[in-house]
Design a protein around this motif. Sequence first.
Motif, mmCIF file in Angstrom:
data_model
loop_
_atom_site.group_PDB
_atom_site.id
_atom_site.type_symbol
_atom_site.label_atom_id
_atom_site.label_comp_id
_atom_site.label_asym_id
_atom_site.label_seq_id
_atom_site.Cartn_x
_atom_site.Cartn_y
_atom_site.Cartn_z
ATOM 1 N N PHE A 108 0.841 -1.192 0.000
ATOM 2 C CA PHE A 108 0.000 0.000 0.000
ATOM 3 C C PHE A 108 0.881 1.249 0.000
ATOM 4 O O PHE A 108 2.102 1.170 0.136
ATOM 5 N N ASP A 109 0.233 2.392 -0.129
ATOM 6 C CA ASP A 109 0.935 3.670 -0.011
ATOM 7 C C ASP A 109 0.021 4.647 0.703
ATOM 8 O O ASP A 109 -1.170 4.391 0.898
ATOM 9 N N VAL A 110 0.563 5.798 1.107
ATOM 10 C CA VAL A 110 -0.226 6.824 1.792
ATOM 11 C C VAL A 110 0.046 8.177 1.152
ATOM 12 O O VAL A 110 1.121 8.425 0.603
ATOM 13 N N GLU A 111 -0.957 9.046 1.256
ATOM 14 C CA GLU A 111 -0.828 10.411 0.745
ATOM 15 C C GLU A 111 -1.507 11.363 1.714
ATOM 16 O O GLU A 111 -2.666 11.151 2.097
ATOM 17 N N ALA A 112 -0.805 12.392 2.144
ATOM 18 C CA ALA A 112 -1.383 13.441 2.978
ATOM 19 C C ALA A 112 -1.973 14.511 2.066
ATOM 20 O O ALA A 112 -1.342 14.916 1.077
ATOM 21 N N VAL A 113 -3.170 14.979 2.395
ATOM 22 C CA VAL A 113 -3.905 15.884 1.517
ATOM 23 C C VAL A 113 -4.436 17.070 2.314
ATOM 24 O O VAL A 113 -5.066 16.882 3.362
ATOM 25 N N ASP A 114 -4.181 18.271 1.838
ATOM 26 C CA ASP A 114 -4.781 19.457 2.440
ATOM 27 C C ASP A 114 -5.560 20.265 1.406
ATOM 28 O O ASP A 114 -5.808 21.458 1.585
ATOM 29 N N ASP A 115 -5.973 19.600 0.319
ATOM 30 C CA ASP A 115 -6.881 20.185 -0.661
ATOM 31 C C ASP A 115 -8.292 19.815 -0.222
ATOM 32 O O ASP A 115 -8.797 18.731 -0.515
ATOM 33 N N PHE A 116 -8.939 20.702 0.528
ATOM 34 C CA PHE A 116 -10.209 20.362 1.158
ATOM 35 C C PHE A 116 -11.346 20.253 0.153
ATOM 36 O O PHE A 116 -12.365 19.615 0.436
ATOM 37 N N THR A 117 -11.183 20.835 -1.025
ATOM 38 C CA THR A 117 -12.184 20.679 -2.070
ATOM 39 C C THR A 117 -12.233 19.237 -2.550
ATOM 40 O O THR A 117 -13.311 18.695 -2.829
ATOM 41 N N ALA A 118 -11.079 18.598 -2.602
ATOM 42 C CA ALA A 118 -11.007 17.216 -3.097
ATOM 43 C C ALA A 118 -11.317 16.184 -2.015
ATOM 44 O O ALA A 118 -11.680 15.048 -2.338
ATOM 45 N N LYS A 127 -2.899 25.029 7.781
ATOM 46 C CA LYS A 127 -2.230 25.011 9.088
ATOM 47 C C LYS A 127 -3.053 24.302 10.161
ATOM 48 O O LYS A 127 -2.513 23.928 11.198
ATOM 49 N N SER A 128 -4.347 24.126 9.909
ATOM 50 C CA SER A 128 -5.217 23.615 10.970
ATOM 51 C C SER A 128 -5.692 22.181 10.760
ATOM 52 O O SER A 128 -6.201 21.567 11.705
ATOM 53 N N ALA A 129 -5.541 21.616 9.564
ATOM 54 C CA ALA A 129 -6.088 20.281 9.331
ATOM 55 C C ALA A 129 -5.461 19.649 8.091
ATOM 56 O O ALA A 129 -4.901 20.342 7.234
ATOM 57 N N PHE A 130 -5.583 18.330 8.027
ATOM 58 C CA PHE A 130 -5.233 17.592 6.811
ATOM 59 C C PHE A 130 -5.903 16.230 6.871
ATOM 60 O O PHE A 130 -6.403 15.798 7.905
ATOM 61 N N TRP A 131 -5.940 15.556 5.736
ATOM 62 C CA TRP A 131 -6.416 14.169 5.646
ATOM 63 C C TRP A 131 -5.268 13.295 5.168
ATOM 64 O O TRP A 131 -4.341 13.783 4.502
ATOM 65 N N ILE A 132 -5.343 12.037 5.511
ATOM 66 C CA ILE A 132 -4.375 11.076 5.000
ATOM 67 C C ILE A 132 -5.156 9.950 4.334
ATOM 68 O O ILE A 132 -6.169 9.487 4.866
#
Length: 217
Positions: free
Chosen positions: A13-23, A50-55
């Motif tokens: 597997f792989d992981v990606e951190a995302v801070d594009d909240f539209t996507a 600065k306040s949030a992200f998704w992985i």
Amino acid sequence: MARHLQDIQNLGFDVEAVDDFTAVKQRVRSTGRNRVNPMMDVDRLDFTRKSAFWIFLQKDGVDIGSAGVKCEDLDDESFESYIRRTSRSQYAGSADLIEAVAPPLSSALAGKLIYIGELEFSSGAKGRRGLLPAFVGYLKALSALKWSDFDWMYAFIPEEHVSLARHYEFSFHVPRAVTWKSPPPPGRLDSHYVIGLDRASYRHAIRSKEEAERRQG
């Protein structure tokens, strides 16, 4: 963080951190989660990078798992005041929906908090031995790197998932964390636990693992 990433990749597997909240909203749906809880709803909250992200957990470039993280800087506000205030705006406007907050939460959780939520794995990721600990470990490490001055990490989990809490390696477990006035709002239950880990304990755990690895050669 590198160790957890290697474990994830060794499992295919792989992981990606995302801070594009539209996507984020569409990508979360692809993991099997049809509803985002109000405390992490990108449509109603003014998240910043600065306040949030998704992985996102990926298999062959396809999202099959995810979790959201945000930093809650309470400053001098108590946790009980914070959760009562934000729950009113999330669910009921002016009404206070909370009957009681467990005393250990009010006495322990304070300052800069890292909230972890919205954990979801699709069927393609469930049951893979070692994957959940590696995913959560990577998420915790990335969060600690981003907000290095945090005081606590915490999450709400259902009572039936408490047996899985060992994968989070959170030493703080509080049953019946919040008692709600009947009926509880959607997604909330009196039986929910809060699990957590303070910064000193997290750093100690990392140092202990590093020392154990050195001894093993």
